[in-house]
Design a protein around this motif. Structure first.
Motif, short mmCIF file in Angstrom:
data_model
loop_
_atom_site.label_atom_id
_atom_site.label_comp_id
_atom_site.label_asym_id
_atom_site.label_seq_id
_atom_site.Cartn_x
_atom_site.Cartn_y
_atom_site.Cartn_z
N GLY A 105 -5.89 -3.08 -8.95
CA GLY A 105 -4.74 -2.34 -8.46
C GLY A 105 -4.52 -1.04 -9.22
O GLY A 105 -5.02 -0.85 -10.34
N ASP A 107 -1.86 0.38 -10.73
CA ASP A 107 -0.99 0.50 -11.91
C ASP A 107 -1.71 0.25 -13.23
O ASP A 107 -1.43 0.93 -14.22
N ARG A 108 -2.61 -0.70 -13.27
CA ARG A 108 -3.16 -1.12 -14.56
C ARG A 108 -4.69 -1.00 -14.65
O ARG A 108 -5.29 -1.45 -15.60
N LEU A 120 -2.24 6.05 -4.92
CA LEU A 120 -1.39 4.89 -4.73
C LEU A 120 -0.88 4.82 -3.30
O LEU A 120 -0.31 5.80 -2.79
N ASP A 121 -1.08 3.66 -2.68
CA ASP A 121 -0.55 3.36 -1.34
C ASP A 121 -0.99 4.37 -0.29
O ASP A 121 -0.27 4.62 0.69
N LYS A 147 -0.14 -1.16 -6.02
CA LYS A 147 0.12 -1.25 -7.45
C LYS A 147 -0.73 -2.32 -8.12
O LYS A 147 -1.21 -2.13 -9.24
N ALA A 148 -0.91 -3.46 -7.46
CA ALA A 148 -1.61 -4.58 -8.08
C ALA A 148 -2.82 -5.05 -7.29
O ALA A 148 -3.47 -6.01 -7.68
#
Length: 245
Positions: A105, A107-108, A120-121, A147-148
């Motif tokens: 994802g 975010d990390r 993102l998205d 995000k994940a």
């Protein structure tokens, strides 16, 4: 919740399992680790902590000590249970493990090496580089990175990873349970053969049916840097994280 209930039944856990999707317990302990073990005594005081894998004997002896403090004697002894895991539960080959857990994802994630920057998205066509350095990874095809999670919008699509480990696992699942997603694994461009995992065959073929961890590679020595690739022949797969053993 359905994923947790199914897993609890499959591995026959008889004690309550707490769901902490909102991170209330995580934040209450100011936790920064996964996995993490906290042992509390009868007054609610934290008496033992263990962060990360391992040190199982020390945790078991801490449990024994706390039980004796409250007068428990039945079933409490000085011995330590010997666990010999197999399959998914086999101990990692720590001497040959040089690839870290890696989130897919947005975010990390780390070491994302596609020719196209992650967004993102946003639905985007990603291209894999001609070469990957150790622990770099890439998407190829029409994906949306949340995000994940990374979701394949249109088949075919690939995920590639340059790794150094005995085992390769990928946490993934179908977007819709009623629509399994077939896949094929290769190692350095070839079918895995005897190095296949529990969830694919010697030709590298398998099917994503549930949201869970899939073992895709379990190879024998020598362990060297290799390029893992998984190709999905239908859309709708959700990929979350790589782990290695």
């Amino acid at each position: 919740l359905d994923n947790v209930r199914r897993s609890v039944q499959q591995i026959r856990i008889g004690y309550p399992v707490v769901i902490d999707n909102d991170y209330a317990i995580w934040r209450a302990f100011n936790n920064r680790y996964w996995p993490a073990v906290y042992l509390l005594d009868g007054r609610g005081r934290v008496r033992h902590r263990q962060f990360g894998e391992g040190e199982y004997a020390a945790s078991e002896r801490a449990v024994q000590r706390l039980l004796r403090e409250v007068g428990a004697t039945t079933g409490v002894n000085d011995g330590v249970v010997s666990v010999d895991g197999s399959g998914f539960e086999a101990a990692a080959d720590w001497n040959n493990l040089r690839s870290p857990e890696t989130y897919v994802g947005f975010d990390r994630t780390e070491n994302f090496a596609s020719q196209d920057a992650a967004r993102l998205d946003q639905r985007r066509t990603y291209r894999a580089p001609s070469r990957l350095a150790l622990n770099q990874w890439s998407l190829a095809g029409d994906w949306t990175m949340g995000k994940a999670v990374a979701v394949l919008n249109k088949a075919p699509g690939q995920i590639l990873f340059r790794f150094h480990a005995r085992d390769v696992h990928l946490v993934m699942g179908p977007s819709r349970p009623e629509r399994p997603v077939p896949f094929r694994v290769t190692i350095d461009g070839q079918a895995p053969g005897a190095a296949h995992g529990l969830d694919d065959d010697e030709g590298g073929d398998g099917t994503v049916r549930d949201q869970r961890l899939y073992q895709l590679v379990r190879q024998s020595k020598p362990i060297v840097d290799r390029t893992f690739a998984i190709e999905f022949v239908d859309a709708g797969v959700e990929a979350f994280a790589f782990t290695f053993g």
